[in-house]
Motif scaffolding. Structure first.
Motif, PDB file in Angstrom:
ATOM      1  N   ALA A   1       0.842  -1.196   0.000  1.00 40.11           N
ATOM      2  CA  ALA A   1       0.000   0.000   0.000  1.00 40.11           C
ATOM      3  C   ALA A   1       0.878   1.248   0.000  1.00 40.11           C
ATOM      4  CB  ALA A   1      -0.908   0.001   1.220  1.00 40.11           C
ATOM      5  N   HIS A   2       0.356   2.323  -0.570  1.00 41.57           N
ATOM      6  CA  HIS A   2       1.116   3.566  -0.676  1.00 41.57           C
ATOM      7  C   HIS A   2       0.295   4.741  -0.157  1.00 41.57           C
ATOM      8  CE1 HIS A   2       2.640   7.172  -2.809  1.00 41.57           C
ATOM      9  NE2 HIS A   2       3.803   6.616  -2.534  1.00 41.57           N
ATOM     10  N   SER A   3       0.953   5.628   0.567  1.00 42.09           N
ATOM     11  CA  SER A   3       0.380   6.883   1.035  1.00 42.09           C
ATOM     12  C   SER A   3      -0.936   6.664   1.789  1.00 42.09           C
ATOM     13  CB  SER A   3       0.204   7.851  -0.140  1.00 42.09           C
ATOM     14  OG  SER A   3      -0.102   9.145   0.326  1.00 42.09           O
ATOM     15  N   SER A   4      -2.021   7.275   1.346  1.00 45.70           N
ATOM     16  CA  SER A   4      -3.279   7.142   2.092  1.00 45.70           C
ATOM     17  C   SER A   4      -3.817   5.716   2.058  1.00 45.70           C
ATOM     18  CB  SER A   4      -4.326   8.117   1.577  1.00 45.70           C
ATOM     19  OG  SER A   4      -4.590   7.875   0.210  1.00 45.70           O
ATOM     20  N   GLY A   5      -3.392   4.927   1.082  1.00 46.87           N
ATOM     21  CA  GLY A   5      -3.790   3.521   1.023  1.00 46.87           C
ATOM     22  C   GLY A   5      -3.227   2.701   2.169  1.00 46.87           C
ATOM     23  N   THR A   6      -2.156   3.212   2.807  1.00 46.08           N
ATOM     24  CA  THR A   6      -1.572   2.483   3.932  1.00 46.08           C
ATOM     25  C   THR A   6      -2.531   2.431   5.113  1.00 46.08           C
ATOM     26  OG1 THR A   6      -0.416   4.426   4.838  1.00 46.08           O
ATOM     27  CG2 THR A   6       0.791   3.065   3.253  1.00 46.08           C
ATOM     28  N   TYR A   7      -3.385   3.427   5.230  1.00 49.23           N
ATOM     29  CA  TYR A   7      -4.367   3.430   6.321  1.00 49.23           C
ATOM     30  C   TYR A   7      -5.336   2.255   6.160  1.00 49.23           C
ATOM     31  CZ  TYR A   7      -8.076   4.989   9.428  1.00 49.23           C
ATOM     32  OH  TYR A   7      -9.025   5.052  10.426  1.00 49.23           O
ATOM     33  N   ILE A   8      -5.844   2.089   4.956  1.00 51.44           N
ATOM     34  CA  ILE A   8      -6.768   0.982   4.670  1.00 51.44           C
ATOM     35  C   ILE A   8      -6.032  -0.349   4.711  1.00 51.44           C
ATOM     36  CG2 ILE A   8      -8.316  -0.007   2.936  1.00 51.44           C
ATOM     37  CD1 ILE A   8      -8.720   2.939   1.956  1.00 51.44           C
ATOM     38  N   GLY A   9      -4.823  -0.374   4.157  1.00 46.93           N
ATOM     39  CA  GLY A   9      -4.039  -1.601   4.140  1.00 46.93           C
ATOM     40  C   GLY A   9      -3.739  -2.126   5.529  1.00 46.93           C
ATOM     41  N   MET A  10      -3.366  -1.231   6.440  1.00 47.27           N
ATOM     42  CA  MET A  10      -3.084  -1.650   7.816  1.00 47.27           C
ATOM     43  C   MET A  10      -4.335  -2.205   8.482  1.00 47.27           C
ATOM     44  SD  MET A  10      -0.432   1.122   9.466  1.00 47.27           S
ATOM     45  CE  MET A  10      -1.602   2.447   9.349  1.00 47.27           C
TER      46      MET A  10
ATOM     47  N   GLU B   1       0.647 -12.753   3.408  1.00 49.39           N
ATOM     48  CA  GLU B   1       1.986 -13.260   3.687  1.00 49.39           C
ATOM     49  C   GLU B   1       2.839 -12.156   4.311  1.00 49.39           C
ATOM     50  OE1 GLU B   1       4.704 -16.160   3.990  1.00 49.39           O
ATOM     51  OE2 GLU B   1       2.797 -16.496   2.989  1.00 49.39           O
ATOM     52  N   ALA B   2       2.632 -10.939   3.802  1.00 55.08           N
ATOM     53  CA  ALA B   2       3.388  -9.788   4.300  1.00 55.08           C
ATOM     54  C   ALA B   2       2.619  -8.516   3.966  1.00 55.08           C
ATOM     55  CB  ALA B   2       4.772  -9.736   3.656  1.00 55.08           C
ATOM     56  N   TYR B   3       2.949  -7.452   4.691  1.00 55.49           N
ATOM     57  CA  TYR B   3       2.408  -6.122   4.412  1.00 55.49           C
ATOM     58  C   TYR B   3       3.584  -5.194   4.153  1.00 55.49           C
ATOM     59  CZ  TYR B   3       0.756  -1.410   5.217  1.00 55.49           C
ATOM     60  OH  TYR B   3       0.510  -0.079   5.072  1.00 55.49           O
ATOM     61  N   VAL B   4       3.532  -4.439   3.054  1.00 54.06           N
ATOM     62  CA  VAL B   4       4.576  -3.481   2.710  1.00 54.06           C
ATOM     63  C   VAL B   4       3.923  -2.114   2.604  1.00 54.06           C
ATOM     64  CG1 VAL B   4       6.343  -2.824   1.031  1.00 54.06           C
ATOM     65  CG2 VAL B   4       5.839  -5.255   1.427  1.00 54.06           C
ATOM     66  N   GLY B   5       4.325  -1.192   3.479  1.00 57.12           N
ATOM     67  CA  GLY B   5       3.801   0.170   3.446  1.00 57.12           C
ATOM     68  C   GLY B   5       4.827   1.112   2.845  1.00 57.12           C
ATOM     69  N   ILE B   6       4.431   1.859   1.818  1.00 61.44           N
ATOM     70  CA  ILE B   6       5.312   2.816   1.146  1.00 61.44           C
ATOM     71  C   ILE B   6       4.725   4.204   1.367  1.00 61.44           C
ATOM     72  CG2 ILE B   6       6.311   3.520  -1.060  1.00 61.44           C
ATOM     73  CD1 ILE B   6       5.679   0.597  -1.988  1.00 61.44           C
ATOM     74  N   GLY B   7       5.527   5.110   1.888  1.00 61.33           N
ATOM     75  CA  GLY B   7       5.001   6.432   2.212  1.00 61.33           C
ATOM     76  C   GLY B   7       3.957   6.317   3.299  1.00 61.33           C
ATOM     77  N   GLN B   8       4.276   5.491   4.292  1.00 68.71           N
ATOM     78  CA  GLN B   8       3.348   5.128   5.368  1.00 68.71           C
ATOM     79  C   GLN B   8       2.752   6.355   6.053  1.00 68.71           C
ATOM     80  OE1 GLN B   8       2.759   1.759   6.180  1.00 68.71           O
ATOM     81  NE2 GLN B   8       1.133   2.565   7.422  1.00 68.71           N
ATOM     82  N   MET B   9       1.429   6.367   6.176  1.00 66.84           N
ATOM     83  CA  MET B   9       0.762   7.435   6.931  1.00 66.84           C
ATOM     84  C   MET B   9       1.070   7.262   8.406  1.00 66.84           C
ATOM     85  SD  MET B   9      -3.037   7.903   5.328  1.00 66.84           S
ATOM     86  CE  MET B   9      -3.474   9.166   6.502  1.00 66.84           C
ATOM     87  N   SER B  10       1.229   8.367   9.085  1.00 68.99           N
ATOM     88  CA  SER B  10       1.413   8.305  10.538  1.00 68.99           C
ATOM     89  C   SER B  10       0.521   9.358  11.172  1.00 68.99           C
ATOM     90  CB  SER B  10       2.885   8.476  10.900  1.00 68.99           C
ATOM     91  OG  SER B  10       3.382   9.689  10.381  1.00 68.99           O
ATOM     92  N   ASP B  11       1.098  10.379  11.706  1.00 74.92           N
ATOM     93  CA  ASP B  11       0.321  11.448  12.339  1.00 74.92           C
ATOM     94  C   ASP B  11      -0.073  12.457  11.261  1.00 74.92           C
ATOM     95  OD1 ASP B  11      -0.698  13.583  13.781  1.00 74.92           O
ATOM     96  OD2 ASP B  11       0.781  13.395  15.383  1.00 74.92           O
ATOM     97  N   THR B  12      -1.249  12.288  10.701  1.00 74.58           N
ATOM     98  CA  THR B  12      -1.689  13.083   9.560  1.00 74.58           C
ATOM     99  C   THR B  12      -1.740  14.572   9.877  1.00 74.58           C
ATOM    100  OG1 THR B  12      -3.043  11.198   8.881  1.00 74.58           O
ATOM    101  CG2 THR B  12      -3.465  13.290   7.789  1.00 74.58           C
ATOM    102  N   ILE B  13      -2.242  14.927  11.017  1.00 73.70           N
ATOM    103  CA  ILE B  13      -2.369  16.343  11.383  1.00 73.70           C
ATOM    104  C   ILE B  13      -0.985  16.982  11.508  1.00 73.70           C
ATOM    105  CG2 ILE B  13      -3.141  17.953  13.182  1.00 73.70           C
ATOM    106  CD1 ILE B  13      -5.486  15.962  13.661  1.00 73.70           C
TER     107      ILE B  13
END
Length: 61
Positions: free
Chosen positions: A24-33, A44-56
């Motif tokens: 998942a990439h960017s905002s998709g990481t929220y849904i992917g997680m 099998e695995a999760y790969v986050g690219i441009g992982q969202m964290s503290d959006t605010i």
């Protein structure tokens, strides 16, 4: 997230695999997680690219 889980089931069946790698990439990481957390048996695995964290805080910076 329900759409992602349904798509995961479709891809798994199409490829004949019990588990797939979720990337998942960017905002998709929220849904992917959320999907990986709800149904870890599908992945099998999760790969986050441009992982969202503290959006605010990110928007402030």
């Amino acid at each position: 997230m329900d759409d992602l889980l349904a798509l995961t089931d479709y891809i798994s069946e199409h490829l004949g695999k019990d588990k797939v790698i979720l990337m998942a990439h960017s905002s998709g990481t929220y849904i992917g997680m959320q999907a990986a957390n709800k149904s870890p048996e599908k992945y099998e695995a999760y790969v986050g690219i441009g992982q969202m964290s503290d959006t605010i805080e990110s928007e402030k910076v």
